[in-house]
Write an enzyme that holds these catalytic residues in place. Structure first.
Site, PDB file in Angstrom:
ATOM      1  N   SER A   1      63.073 -27.580  41.170  1.00  0.00           N
ATOM      2  CA  SER A   1      61.829 -27.128  41.679  1.00  0.00           C
ATOM      3  C   SER A   1      61.796 -25.564  41.357  1.00  0.00           C
ATOM      4  CB  SER A   1      62.058 -27.222  43.270  1.00  0.00           C
ATOM      5  OG  SER A   1      61.116 -26.530  43.722  1.00  0.00           O
TER       6      SER A   1
ATOM      7  N   TYR B   1      65.430 -27.683  51.521  1.00  0.00           N
ATOM      8  CA  TYR B   1      64.768 -27.971  50.342  1.00  0.00           C
ATOM      9  C   TYR B   1      65.311 -27.021  49.080  1.00  0.00           C
ATOM     10  CZ  TYR B   1      61.671 -29.785  46.637  1.00  0.00           C
ATOM     11  OH  TYR B   1      61.006 -30.297  45.430  1.00  0.00           O
TER      12      TYR B   1
END
Length: 276
Positions: free
Chosen positions: A132, A145
């Site tokens: 990500s 995350y």
């Protein structure tokens, strides 16, 4: 960039029944690859065989991988796509949500990759990690995350160093794509709207294909030109990216975007105090 012919390549995709997994499988099957997936909740309309597997289960993962590889007859490409998101401010103690994200995003990938190592070494294969943009540029209120994805990159780096004589390992860095992964964050009143620019799914799929099918394994691949700029700045000018994110976050708070979000109460109160 020219890509290798995918005909006959044996591909395993985790998170295969989700938004990214189904799109990747459809594209690879269309190119002639033999694709099998792993997913905790396979769907009846999945475009390939999907083996049910809970990536947090130490015993279930090797068994599911063995079933998938038996179906494939070996393994040329592993696409570690499975992942979850959710609200997790860094200022609050880690709870079940944090543990869940770390277990799936990091340890789940680790479990699957380890189970696939012998087959990948035998074929001199390729591993693609769906990381990500937040692996290099953290956003507020989503510490779990970002931490899981940054740790995933560290795991990929170690795997590359250990297997690099035989296996290529590439990290792909998407930004935000509209998918159910953001639903829990939105329900908590912590929507990414205004904090992150969404990109099309097709760009992520095309970048994963480049990672999987390029003649030589690439180390890191952002998915957009903007992502490439953010990746460069985060790596080489981290103080600048911190200022940009802090300014955007402050603007979102002043706009009232998080005023009804319990998990953001601390940040809202601090900004109100600072403005007095």
């Amino acid at each position: 960039m020219s890509l290798r012919n995918a005909t006959g390549l044996r591909v395993l995709i985790t998170g295969a029944s989700g938004t990214f997994g189904r799109a990747l499988a459809t594209e690879l099957i269309g190119r002639g690859a033999h694709v099998v997936g792993l997913d905790v909740a396979p769907r009846d309309d999945d475009p390939m065989t999907v083996v049910a597997c809970d990536l947090t289960d130490d015993d279930a993962v090797p068994a599911a991988v063995a079933t998938a590889l038996a179906e494939l007859g070996g393994l040329d490409i592993l696409i570690n796509n499975a992942g979850i998101g959710g609200p997790a401010p860094a200022e609050l103690p880690p709870g079940e949500e944090v543990r869940r994200q770390l277990d799936i995003n990091l340890l789940g990938t680790w479990r699957v990759s380890a189970a696939c190592v012998p087959a990948l070494v035998a074929s001199r294969g390729r591993v693609v990690m769906l990381t990500s943009r937040m692996a290099v540029m953290q956003l507020p209120l989503a510490a779990a995350y970002g931490a899981s994805k940054r740790a995933l990159v560290a795991y990929a780096d170690a795997l590359r160093l250990e297997l690099g004589t035989h296996v290529g390992v590439t990290c792909v860095y998407p930004s935000a794509v509209r998918s159910p992964i953001h639903d829990s964050t939105a329900r908590a009143g912590l929507s990414l709207e205004g904090m992150s620019s969404y990109e099309p799914l097709e760009g992520v799929v095309n970048t994963v294909l480049r990672a999987a099918l390029s003649p030589r394994a690439r180390r890191d691949l952002p998915t957009t030109r903007r992502g490439a700029v953010e990746f460069f700045l985060a790596r080489h000018l981290p103080s600048l990216t911190d200022r940009i994110v802090r300014r955007t976050f402050s603007s979102r708070i002043r706009s009232g975007a998080f005023h009804d979000a319990e998990l953001a109460a601390g940040a809202v109160a601090r900004h109100a105090e600072a403005a007095e």
